[in-house]
Design an enzyme around this catalytic site. Structure first.
Site, PDB file in Angstrom:
ATOM      1  N   HIS A 117     -15.506  -2.445  -4.175  1.00  0.00           N
ATOM      2  CA  HIS A 117     -14.551  -2.089  -3.058  1.00  0.00           C
ATOM      3  C   HIS A 117     -13.227  -1.718  -4.033  1.00  0.00           C
ATOM      4  O   HIS A 117     -13.070  -2.325  -5.244  1.00  0.00           O
ATOM      5  CB  HIS A 117     -13.989  -3.128  -2.253  1.00  0.00           C
ATOM      6  CG  HIS A 117     -13.261  -2.901  -1.286  1.00  0.00           C
ATOM      7  ND1 HIS A 117     -11.730  -2.581  -1.313  1.00  0.00           N
ATOM      8  CD2 HIS A 117     -13.307  -2.819  -0.028  1.00  0.00           C
ATOM      9  CE1 HIS A 117     -11.233  -2.277  -0.316  1.00  0.00           C
ATOM     10  NE2 HIS A 117     -12.210  -2.337   0.682  1.00  0.00           N
ATOM     11  N   CYS A 153      -0.797   0.302  -0.547  1.00  0.00           N
ATOM     12  CA  CYS A 153      -0.281  -0.848   0.263  1.00  0.00           C
ATOM     13  C   CYS A 153       0.621  -1.746  -0.523  1.00  0.00           C
ATOM     14  O   CYS A 153       0.155  -2.268  -1.717  1.00  0.00           O
ATOM     15  CB  CYS A 153      -1.320  -1.545   1.028  1.00  0.00           C
ATOM     16  SG  CYS A 153      -0.990  -2.881   1.937  1.00  0.00           S
ATOM     17  N   GLU A 188     -10.086  -1.550  -3.885  1.00  0.00           N
ATOM     18  CA  GLU A 188      -8.901  -2.568  -4.068  1.00  0.00           C
ATOM     19  C   GLU A 188      -9.199  -3.632  -5.164  1.00  0.00           C
ATOM     20  O   GLU A 188      -8.640  -3.895  -5.890  1.00  0.00           O
ATOM     21  CB  GLU A 188      -8.655  -3.351  -2.665  1.00  0.00           C
ATOM     22  CG  GLU A 188      -7.469  -4.316  -2.762  1.00  0.00           C
ATOM     23  CD  GLU A 188      -6.933  -5.124  -1.480  1.00  0.00           C
ATOM     24  OE1 GLU A 188      -6.325  -6.091  -1.868  1.00  0.00           O
ATOM     25  OE2 GLU A 188      -7.560  -4.369  -0.509  1.00  0.00           O
ATOM     26  N   CYS A 235      -2.497  -1.368  10.298  1.00  0.00           N
ATOM     27  CA  CYS A 235      -1.512  -2.362   9.864  1.00  0.00           C
ATOM     28  C   CYS A 235      -0.475  -1.495   9.327  1.00  0.00           C
ATOM     29  O   CYS A 235      -0.515  -0.173   9.102  1.00  0.00           O
ATOM     30  CB  CYS A 235      -2.246  -3.243   8.814  1.00  0.00           C
ATOM     31  SG  CYS A 235      -2.830  -2.169   7.322  1.00  0.00           S
TER      32      CYS A 235
END
Length: 303
Positions: free
Chosen positions: A130, A102, A132, A12
């Protein structure tokens, strides 16, 4: 063998950006460290190590705690993002900072901060542990609540104003189910779905694959949440194997199969996925000469 290379697949924009920033960091203040895996793929981590960029990744330690192992030079914040406390601590240690977060993760952080300022508490759908999710929860650990399942929602007091948002790599179908359930038990809840577009369209492509596919290969690192979600969605009605590279593909799986589909996680090198696709295209069950696998050319991992 017939092969359906599912599109889109692979990198991505956030992963492309993070890898490029790491590759460009070689002229920065030395030594150079990445705070955790820059993206969840060990091949990329190893390829960057060959360029002199070290990854600091110690199980069960937060990004804030990982900073205790960096004393000089440059630190790269991974694509998963980090809390303001991490940036502040790095500055206090005199470290040069490269922020490869990101942009979709940053957007979610901004949303959380804005809604907190408006008096809402946040229900954050994500995966425990995680990075994130760690970064999002740390914005305000008292008012941002991690939601992993329906039982977590049942523990939330119903009289508070809430906004639901989510880790960008979560299954859009899991997020939908949890959001719909939340609306039945919480009278004051708003939904702000933050599954990134790249994750969404990859999951939809897997969900809508051809009916006549016999076997599915998802190429990616087992640490990658978005890779796991692709495999989970595909496994609802297909035989699925999640592999890191061609070496993991067992010839026995292909016996009696006519058509294979291949996709890959957003952090999987295109080169590794193409190796799998090319092998399957030439595979003939009746010809043992097609069973041989090409070795990995590690110089192509970061291409």
């Amino acid at each position: 063998m017939q092969v359906k290379a599912i599109t889109p697949r692979g990198y991505c924009k956030g992963v492309v950006r993070a890898i490029q920033m790491a590759k460009n960091a070689q002229n920065e203040k030395q030594p150079i460290y990445i705070l955790g895996m820059i993206v969840h793929n060990q091949y990329i981590v190893d390829a960057l190590k060959k360029r002199g960029i070290q990854t600091i990744d110690i199980p069960h330690l937060t990004r804030l705690e990982l900073l205790d192992h960096v004393h000089e030079g440059t630190v790269i914040i991974t694509a998963h993002g980090a809390s303001e406390k991490v940036f502040q601590k790095a500055k206090e240690k005199g470290l040069n900072i490269i922020d490869a977060s990101c942009l979709d993760v940053i957007k979610t952080h901004d949303l959380i901060k804005a809604r907190l300022d408006e008096g809402y508490e946040i229900l954050y759908i994500g995966k425990k542990g995680h990075p994130e999710a760690e970064g999002a929860i740390s914005i305000n650990e008292k008012k941002v609540h991690l939601i992993t399942k329906k039982e977590d929602l049942q523990k939330i007091p119903a009289n508070q104003k809430y906004v639901i948002t989510n880790q960008t790599t979560m299954s859009l179908y899991d997020v939908y189910d949890l959001c719909e359930y939340a609306k039945t038990i919480l009278p004051h809840v708003q939904i702000e779905k933050e599954t990134c577009k790249a994750t969404q369209i990859r999951q939809e492509a897997i969900k809508n694959m051809d009916e006549d596919i016999d076997i599915v290969f998802i190429v990616g690192d087992p640490h990658s949440n978005n890779t796991q979600k692709l495999a989970s969605i595909a496994s609802q009605n297909k035989e699925v194997h999640m592999i890191e590279c061609l070496d993991d593909l067992n010839i026995e799986w292909l016996k009696g199969k006519k058509k294979a589909a291949v996709s890959s996680g957003a952090s999987t090198p295109t080169y590794l996925t193409n190796q799998v696709i090319d092998f399957l295209k030439q595979f003939d069950e009746s010809n043992s000469q097609t069973f041989d696998k090409q070795p990995i050319d590690f110089t192509k991992i970061l291409d």
